[in-house]
Motif scaffolding. Structure first.
Motif, PDB file in Angstrom:
ATOM      1  N   ILE A 283       0.837  -1.203   0.000  1.00 48.81           N
ATOM      2  CA  ILE A 283       0.000   0.000   0.000  1.00 48.81           C
ATOM      3  C   ILE A 283       0.869   1.248   0.000  1.00 48.81           C
ATOM      4  O   ILE A 283       0.606   2.224  -0.721  1.00 48.81           O
ATOM      5  N   GLY A 284       1.933   1.242   0.810  1.00 44.98           N
ATOM      6  CA  GLY A 284       2.833   2.387   0.838  1.00 44.98           C
ATOM      7  C   GLY A 284       3.482   2.637  -0.510  1.00 44.98           C
ATOM      8  O   GLY A 284       3.595   3.786  -0.959  1.00 44.98           O
ATOM      9  N   LEU A 285       3.909   1.556  -1.190  1.00 42.30           N
ATOM     10  CA  LEU A 285       4.507   1.708  -2.512  1.00 42.30           C
ATOM     11  C   LEU A 285       3.484   2.224  -3.517  1.00 42.30           C
ATOM     12  O   LEU A 285       3.801   3.071  -4.370  1.00 42.30           O
ATOM     13  N   GLY A 286       2.246   1.727  -3.408  1.00 42.14           N
ATOM     14  CA  GLY A 286       1.201   2.202  -4.318  1.00 42.14           C
ATOM     15  C   GLY A 286       0.926   3.688  -4.151  1.00 42.14           C
ATOM     16  O   GLY A 286       0.794   4.427  -5.141  1.00 42.14           O
ATOM     17  N   LEU A 287       0.854   4.135  -2.896  1.00 41.05           N
ATOM     18  CA  LEU A 287       0.638   5.561  -2.650  1.00 41.05           C
ATOM     19  C   LEU A 287       1.829   6.388  -3.115  1.00 41.05           C
ATOM     20  O   LEU A 287       1.666   7.497  -3.625  1.00 41.05           O
ATOM     21  N   LEU A 288       3.042   5.839  -2.950  1.00 43.98           N
ATOM     22  CA  LEU A 288       4.235   6.548  -3.374  1.00 43.98           C
ATOM     23  C   LEU A 288       4.280   6.727  -4.894  1.00 43.98           C
ATOM     24  O   LEU A 288       4.866   7.688  -5.393  1.00 43.98           O
ATOM     25  N   ILE A 289       3.667   5.820  -5.618  1.00 48.42           N
ATOM     26  CA  ILE A 289       3.635   5.930  -7.076  1.00 48.42           C
ATOM     27  C   ILE A 289       2.463   6.790  -7.544  1.00 48.42           C
ATOM     28  O   ILE A 289       2.611   7.674  -8.407  1.00 48.42           O
ATOM     29  N   LEU A 290       1.292   6.560  -6.967  1.00 51.28           N
ATOM     30  CA  LEU A 290       0.080   7.216  -7.462  1.00 51.28           C
ATOM     31  C   LEU A 290       0.017   8.695  -7.090  1.00 51.28           C
ATOM     32  O   LEU A 290      -0.291   9.537  -7.948  1.00 51.28           O
ATOM     33  N   VAL A 291       0.280   9.030  -5.831  1.00 47.18           N
ATOM     34  CA  VAL A 291       0.091  10.410  -5.387  1.00 47.18           C
ATOM     35  C   VAL A 291       1.080  11.363  -6.058  1.00 47.18           C
ATOM     36  O   VAL A 291       0.668  12.402  -6.602  1.00 47.18           O
ATOM     37  N   PRO A 292       2.394  11.080  -6.081  1.00 50.87           N
ATOM     38  CA  PRO A 292       3.288  11.992  -6.814  1.00 50.87           C
ATOM     39  C   PRO A 292       2.972  12.067  -8.304  1.00 50.87           C
ATOM     40  O   PRO A 292       3.129  13.132  -8.913  1.00 50.87           O
ATOM     41  N   SER A 293       2.514  10.949  -8.883  1.00 47.13           N
ATOM     42  CA  SER A 293       2.146  10.976 -10.305  1.00 47.13           C
ATOM     43  C   SER A 293       0.961  11.902 -10.536  1.00 47.13           C
ATOM     44  O   SER A 293       0.931  12.667 -11.511  1.00 47.13           O
ATOM     45  N   TRP A 320      10.517  15.061  -7.949  1.00 43.45           N
ATOM     46  CA  TRP A 320      11.230  14.619  -6.756  1.00 43.45           C
ATOM     47  C   TRP A 320      10.652  15.257  -5.493  1.00 43.45           C
ATOM     48  O   TRP A 320      10.491  14.577  -4.461  1.00 43.45           O
ATOM     49  N   GLY A 321      10.338  16.552  -5.554  1.00 41.21           N
ATOM     50  CA  GLY A 321       9.756  17.210  -4.391  1.00 41.21           C
ATOM     51  C   GLY A 321       8.458  16.568  -3.960  1.00 41.21           C
ATOM     52  O   GLY A 321       8.187  16.409  -2.763  1.00 41.21           O
ATOM     53  N   ALA A 322       7.641  16.153  -4.913  1.00 42.97           N
ATOM     54  CA  ALA A 322       6.383  15.488  -4.591  1.00 42.97           C
ATOM     55  C   ALA A 322       6.636  14.111  -3.994  1.00 42.97           C
ATOM     56  O   ALA A 322       6.006  13.728  -2.995  1.00 42.97           O
ATOM     57  N   ALA A 323       7.567  13.342  -4.577  1.00 43.49           N
ATOM     58  CA  ALA A 323       7.837  11.990  -4.088  1.00 43.49           C
ATOM     59  C   ALA A 323       8.395  12.015  -2.667  1.00 43.49           C
ATOM     60  O   ALA A 323       7.962  11.242  -1.795  1.00 43.49           O
ATOM     61  N   PHE A 324       9.366  12.902  -2.404  1.00 41.84           N
ATOM     62  CA  PHE A 324       9.954  12.979  -1.067  1.00 41.84           C
ATOM     63  C   PHE A 324       8.911  13.402  -0.037  1.00 41.84           C
ATOM     64  O   PHE A 324       8.809  12.803   1.045  1.00 41.84           O
ATOM     65  N   PHE A 329       5.421  12.465   4.638  1.00 43.22           N
ATOM     66  CA  PHE A 329       4.163  12.624   5.381  1.00 43.22           C
ATOM     67  C   PHE A 329       3.476  11.292   5.609  1.00 43.22           C
ATOM     68  O   PHE A 329       2.771  11.119   6.608  1.00 43.22           O
ATOM     69  N   LEU A 330       3.668  10.336   4.714  1.00 36.98           N
ATOM     70  CA  LEU A 330       3.113   9.007   4.944  1.00 36.98           C
ATOM     71  C   LEU A 330       3.771   8.351   6.149  1.00 36.98           C
ATOM     72  O   LEU A 330       3.127   7.584   6.875  1.00 36.98           O
ATOM     73  N   SER A 331       5.031   8.655   6.376  1.00 38.14           N
ATOM     74  CA  SER A 331       5.717   8.159   7.564  1.00 38.14           C
ATOM     75  C   SER A 331       5.454   9.029   8.787  1.00 38.14           C
ATOM     76  O   SER A 331       5.953   8.719   9.877  1.00 38.14           O
ATOM     77  N   THR A 332       4.706  10.119   8.616  1.00 40.93           N
ATOM     78  CA  THR A 332       4.348  11.107   9.646  1.00 40.93           C
ATOM     79  C   THR A 332       5.563  11.846  10.184  1.00 40.93           C
ATOM     80  O   THR A 332       5.517  12.391  11.288  1.00 40.93           O
ATOM     81  N   ALA A 333       6.669  11.871   9.420  1.00 41.02           N
ATOM     82  CA  ALA A 333       7.807  12.706   9.821  1.00 41.02           C
ATOM     83  C   ALA A 333       7.512  14.178   9.559  1.00 41.02           C
ATOM     84  O   ALA A 333       7.815  15.040  10.384  1.00 41.02           O
ATOM     85  N   GLY A 334       6.933  14.477   8.415  1.00 43.90           N
ATOM     86  CA  GLY A 334       6.528  15.848   8.126  1.00 43.90           C
ATOM     87  C   GLY A 334       7.591  16.713   7.497  1.00 43.90           C
ATOM     88  O   GLY A 334       7.396  17.930   7.372  1.00 43.90           O
ATOM     89  N   PHE A 335       8.724  16.134   7.079  1.00 42.90           N
ATOM     90  CA  PHE A 335       9.713  16.916   6.348  1.00 42.90           C
ATOM     91  C   PHE A 335       9.178  17.264   4.961  1.00 42.90           C
ATOM     92  O   PHE A 335       8.572  16.429   4.291  1.00 42.90           O
ATOM     93  N   VAL A 336       9.402  18.489   4.541  1.00 42.13           N
ATOM     94  CA  VAL A 336       8.993  18.936   3.216  1.00 42.13           C
ATOM     95  C   VAL A 336      10.234  19.136   2.370  1.00 42.13           C
ATOM     96  O   VAL A 336      11.199  19.762   2.812  1.00 42.13           O
ATOM     97  N   SER A 337      10.231  18.599   1.165  1.00 39.40           N
ATOM     98  CA  SER A 337      11.387  18.721   0.290  1.00 39.40           C
ATOM     99  C   SER A 337      11.657  20.182  -0.062  1.00 39.40           C
ATOM    100  O   SER A 337      10.742  21.007  -0.164  1.00 39.40           O
ATOM    101  N   ALA A 338      12.929  20.476  -0.253  1.00 39.02           N
ATOM    102  CA  ALA A 338      13.308  21.821  -0.687  1.00 39.02           C
ATOM    103  C   ALA A 338      12.779  22.130  -2.079  1.00 39.02           C
ATOM    104  O   ALA A 338      12.681  23.293  -2.474  1.00 39.02           O
ATOM    105  N   GLU A 339      12.398  21.086  -2.829  1.00 38.97           N
ATOM    106  CA  GLU A 339      11.879  21.263  -4.185  1.00 38.97           C
ATOM    107  C   GLU A 339      10.358  21.282  -4.224  1.00 38.97           C
ATOM    108  O   GLU A 339       9.775  21.266  -5.309  1.00 38.97           O
ATOM    109  N   TRP A 340       9.703  21.302  -3.077  1.00 36.10           N
ATOM    110  CA  TRP A 340       8.242  21.240  -3.043  1.00 36.10           C
ATOM    111  C   TRP A 340       7.616  22.452  -3.727  1.00 36.10           C
ATOM    112  O   TRP A 340       6.625  22.338  -4.438  1.00 36.10           O
TER     113      TRP A 340
END
Length: 505
Positions: A283-293, A320-324, A329-340
């Protein structure tokens, strides 16, 4: 050692927190900040002395139920223990209140990462203290999920074993998670997991230093990544010196918050043999592919309309900013990429931060340092929905895939749905209480989701204007701190603590 294990868990945790104060004291001494070295050192001595007195006073105390005592100790660890951890913080940071210091320590130990202070206001030793408390809080929930919550079918394990402890099997043998004294389980899993937790943190720290990051920022980001606290001494990834290479390295270590199979599959019931078999990882891999896409496609359409679609470097950085940020956020760390923010400059469209908030709400894996609803509960509801759709087409069909899968589709989905309803009710109550303190409704909703999902940095990226926790008044800070503790411990665990049958047994 056995005499120490006989002490109440909250006393042991208080002693660990008191000894941890000497770490920032040593760092402050090494950097020449003798005032902070004196503050943390004196606080460590005082709190260690108080802990020793408490240990002597309760040395012969025998609780009627060790499981109930340990569960109550977890509640105290997220609410009362920060009262002690806040002592050096309040003394080190001048012109602040003890309530603010307590809020910061609750935010740190629950791995939420919400802060009342801008990064440049806090001294380096205080940043190290916040990150260290968050790191210890992540290890606490890591061990407690396996040694305390799993045998009680809490913390997400009720999905795979909702009827009785030890019903889930792995490889044809009954799980060992519920066997033995709870104190022995805590010691055994702490000894087994601490080298893994420390080694991963050290590896990430060393990698960030090699990429050009300063040692303090590197160790804080390393501890915040493994504990998913999102604490940064420089205010986020956009101010880090490691750049994109550092983000990529942190991105890899986010995987440990998505699935417990990455580090402790053998310790927990229903542990898949590999990541490819684990539903949370899929599920995590699916979200990592679908949401940034989806985010990239949205911005690509906007870039096409403004005739900037051919700017390949901007497009790559936006992806990359979207994927990171999605995995963060899926891991609930909350770091935002510098490229966001590159996406907005490339396409002219605003990046929907509400997507990141939703990912934080979903959360990571069971028995990890991540918060949120947990991917395993989402998987149980998905399998139940899939089965119901199948029965609409083939009413007489029989669902297969084994005993565990059938349990997840039925009792597991039922318990997961109860948790979702409790989470939604808690979210509504917390948001309503925050609104009564004078906070705007949209801000109170965002802060409530961020607190209950332990994704504190989310408040700064969701709305058009950044939401600052410093704007809260004292009642609002207390409400939000209690929400952080509740989000870390989860509603089902708190209800179990107040269950009359639990006390009667």
């Amino acid at each position: 050692m056995r005499r120490l294990l006989d002490l109440p868990l909250i006393v042991i945790l208080t002693g660990i927190g008191s000894l941890a104060m000497f770490v920032p004291a040593g760092y402050a001494m090494w950097t020449g900040d003798f005032r902070l070295a004196h503050t943390f050192g004196l606080s460590g001595v005082l709190c260690t002395f108080v802990t020793a007195i408490l240990a002597i006073a309760v040395l012969n105390y025998q609780p009627r139920s060790l499981a109930r005592s340990h569960l109550a100790a977890l509640v105290a660890a997220y609410t009362l223990l920060p009262l002690i951890l806040a002592v050096p913080f309040e003394q080190a940071v001048r012109s602040t209140t003890y309530l603010n210091a307590w809020f910061e320590m609750v935010s740190s130990i629950t791995t939420t990462g919400a802060t009342l202070f801008p990064a440049d206001r806090l001294p380096p030793a205080v940043h190290l203290w916040r990150a260290l408390v968050g790191w210890l809080g992540g290890f606490l929930i890591w061990v407690a999920a396996i040694a305390i919550l799993a045998p009680m079918n809490l913390g997400g394990f009720e999905v795979v074993s909702p009827m009785r402890m030890g019903s889930a099997t792995r490889g044809g043998r009954r799980g060992r998670i519920g066997m033995g004294d709870p104190r022995d389980r805590l010691l055994r899993y702490s000894v087994q997991l601490l080298p893994i937790y420390t080694g991963l943190t050290a590896a990430l720290w060393l990698g960030l230093v090699m990429l050009g990051e300063t040692p303090l920022v590197a160790v804080c980001h390393a501890m915040s990544t493994l504990s998913t606290s999102g604490i940064s001494p420089v205010g986020g990834m956009e101010y880090a010196k490691a750049g994109l290479a550092g983000e990529f390295l942190i991105f890899i270590f986010f995987a440990f918050a998505i699935s417990r199979v990455t580090f402790s599959g053998d310790f927990t019931p229903y542990g898949a043999r590999s990541l490819f078999e684990d539903p949370e990882a899929r599920i995590g891999l699916g979200l990592l592919i679908l949401v940034p896409s989806f985010l990239f496609l949205r911005h690509w359409v906007g870039a096409y309309e403004v005739d900037t679609v051919g700017e390949l470097p901007s497009a790559t950085r936006a992806l990359w900013g979207a994927a990171f940020s999605v995995l963060s956020f899926l891991s609930t760390a909350g770091f935002v990429s510098a490229e966001w923010d590159v996406s907005s400059a490339w396409s002219g469209l605003q990046t929907p931060g509400i997507v990141l908030l939703a990912l934080g709400l979903i959360g990571g894996g069971v028995a990890t340092t991540a918060g949120g609803v947990k991917l395993l509960r989402v998987y149980a509801l998905y399998k139940h929905s899939e089965r119901e759709m199948e029965r609409l087409i083939y009413p007489s069909s029989v669902g297969g895939s084994g005993k565990v899968a059938r349990r997840i589709r039925t009792q597991g989905a039922y318990v997961a749905w109860i948790f979702f309803m409790l989470f939604a009710l808690t979210l509504a109550v917390v948001a309503m209480l925050l609104a009564t303190t004078g906070t705007e409704f949209d801000e109170s909703m965002v802060m409530s989701v961020a607190a209950l999902s332990t994704t504190g940095p989310a408040a700064g990226v969701v709305l058009d204007h950044p939401v600052t926790y410093a704007a809260l008044n004292d009642p609002g800070k207390i409400i939000l701190a209690m929400a952080m503790a509740l989000g870390r411990l989860e509603t089902l665990a708190l209800l179990a603590l107040f269950n009359p049958q639990f006390w009667r047994n």
